[in-house]
Design a protein around this motif. Structure first.
Motif, PDB file in Angstrom:
ATOM      1  N   ALA A 103      40.155  33.843  43.786  1.00  0.00           N
ATOM      2  CA  ALA A 103      39.269  34.102  42.648  1.00  0.00           C
ATOM      3  C   ALA A 103      37.932  33.404  42.870  1.00  0.00           C
ATOM      4  O   ALA A 103      37.862  32.306  43.429  1.00  0.00           O
ATOM      5  N   GLY A 104      36.860  34.061  42.411  1.00  0.00           N
ATOM      6  CA  GLY A 104      35.531  33.477  42.547  1.00  0.00           C
ATOM      7  C   GLY A 104      34.936  33.636  43.932  1.00  0.00           C
ATOM      8  O   GLY A 104      34.024  32.891  44.300  1.00  0.00           O
TER       9      GLY A 104
ATOM     10  N   TRP B 149      35.257  42.796  40.023  1.00  0.00           N
ATOM     11  CA  TRP B 149      36.313  42.125  39.268  1.00  0.00           C
ATOM     12  C   TRP B 149      37.396  41.556  40.180  1.00  0.00           C
ATOM     13  O   TRP B 149      38.014  40.555  39.849  1.00  0.00           O
ATOM     14  N   GLU B 150      37.612  42.194  41.374  1.00  0.00           N
ATOM     15  CA  GLU B 150      38.569  41.640  42.329  1.00  0.00           C
ATOM     16  C   GLU B 150      38.062  40.329  42.906  1.00  0.00           C
ATOM     17  O   GLU B 150      38.823  39.368  43.071  1.00  0.00           O
TER      18      GLU B 150
ATOM     19  N   ALA C 191      35.987  38.340  41.394  1.00  0.00           N
ATOM     20  CA  ALA C 191      35.924  37.342  40.325  1.00  0.00           C
ATOM     21  C   ALA C 191      37.310  36.832  39.948  1.00  0.00           C
ATOM     22  O   ALA C 191      37.501  35.624  39.748  1.00  0.00           O
ATOM     23  N   LEU C 192      38.280  37.727  39.853  1.00  0.00           N
ATOM     24  CA  LEU C 192      39.604  37.361  39.362  1.00  0.00           C
ATOM     25  C   LEU C 192      40.591  37.002  40.477  1.00  0.00           C
ATOM     26  O   LEU C 192      41.611  36.375  40.218  1.00  0.00           O
ATOM     27  N   GLY C 193      40.270  37.425  41.725  1.00  0.00           N
ATOM     28  CA  GLY C 193      41.222  37.230  42.823  1.00  0.00           C
ATOM     29  C   GLY C 193      42.183  38.399  42.883  1.00  0.00           C
ATOM     30  O   GLY C 193      42.509  39.007  41.864  1.00  0.00           O
TER      31      GLY C 193
END
Length: 324
Positions: free
Chosen positions: A261-262, A238-239, A241-243
């Motif tokens: 992110a990403g 999630w880190e 993916a979300l930054g």
């Protein structure tokens, strides 16, 4: 003068490299040093070894020796032109200089060059015939250089400082401690020279030097390439993916790093000037490579959230992109 095969004395071929000649000399000088080897003839052998090395270690002297043989020194002193008839100079040192050189023309100057004014008996000639030292040139020999490994941590090499080393005299068994200055930013493969801490010379000969070859110990977090450092930055799915903004350790302390992110595994975050220091100023860069870590076990809530994400997400990680 009786021809001496300096290559045979050192046990090397005529085409031997300078490194091979130096290694051979070190081995033999240690073996026949009068302070170590008390056997009959060891001192004379030691002198021969030193004489051979003094010529073959010097490219200019070696070239003269290869060309003129035993008359190389006279050729050098006369500007490269050997005395007349030098090719035929062979004499028995059991006789007198006059007898040895009788029948050869043009040798008076050559004889003076080799043995001194007028070629009188005594001095060098008698010493050569009797095998006595007869002067400091026979008792003086520089010590050989020594080499050792200096193993440093990455931090020690980067920041420099001082390291104490102990050297043991192989003959007396006594140890002495020296403080060695470690230059900031020294890299593996470089050397630190400690003047006159090599093997002692003979007579008034200067001691050799000690060279410390720097090696770096493996580091748990960093890999050094040139002056750039590489490390791994582990993040949760999630880190990535979300930054997120996280703390990263460097050689000079901690810094805050923003993960876009990403971000996928393998992406590198570059921190300019945070790598290995350069003695001339500045430093390399630090590259933090992202690695996404997945939890080995999931709670019931985590599992439900991942299952819900799997149902709702349209992301296709293994989709093949079409290049138009």
């Amino acid at each position: 003068m009786e021809y001496k095969d300096y290559y045979a004395i050192l046990g090397v071929s005529k085409g031997a490299s300078q490194d091979e000649i130096q290694r051979a000399y070190r081995k033999l000088a240690r073996q026949y040093h009068p302070d170590i080897n008390q056997e009959s003839g060891a001192e004379n052998r030691f002198k021969e070894i030193g004489e051979a090395y003094e010529v073959l270690k010097d490219p200019e002297k070696r070239e003269k020796y290869d060309r003129y043989g035993s008359a190389w020194k006279a050729a050098q002193q006369s500007g490269g032109t050997p005395p007349p008839g030098y090719e035929d100079v062979w004499f028995d040192i059991s006789g007198s200089p006059e007898e040895a050189f009788s029948g050869f023309s043009g040798f008076s100057s050559f004889f003076e060059q080799l043995f001194g004014q007028g070629g009188q008996r005594g001095g060098f000639w008698d010493n050569l015939r009797t095998g006595q030292p007869g002067g400091s040139q026979f008792r003086t020999m520089p010590g050989v250089d020594q080499e050792a490994i200096l193993s440093l941590t990455l931090e020690e090499a980067a920041h420099g400082g001082q390291r104490e080393i102990s050297l043991t005299d192989p003959e007396t068994g006594q140890s002495k401690t020296y403080a060695v200055k470690i230059p900031k930013g020294i890299r593996p493969g470089q050397r630190i020279r400690l003047a006159k801490l090599g093997s002692p010379g003979m007579g008034s000969g200067a001691a050799g030097d000690l060279y410390l070859h720097v090696e770096l110990q493996p580091h748990a977090a960093f890999r050094l390439e040139g002056r750039d450092l590489y490390t791994t930055l582990t993040v949760a799915p999630w880190e990535a993916a979300l930054g997120v903004e996280i703390t990263l350790s460097t050689l000079d302390g901690s810094v805050r790093v923003k993960i876009p992110a990403g971000s996928s595994s393998g992406r590198q975050i570059r921190l300019k000037g945070r790598g290995f220091p350069d003695p001339k100023g500045g430093a390399g860069d630090l590259y933090a490579e992202i690695e996404i870590a997945v939890p080995k076990s999931l709670s019931d809530d985590e599992r439900r959230l991942f299952e819900d994400l799997a149902q709702r997400s349209t992301f296709q990680p293994r989709a093949v992109e079409t290049v138009l």
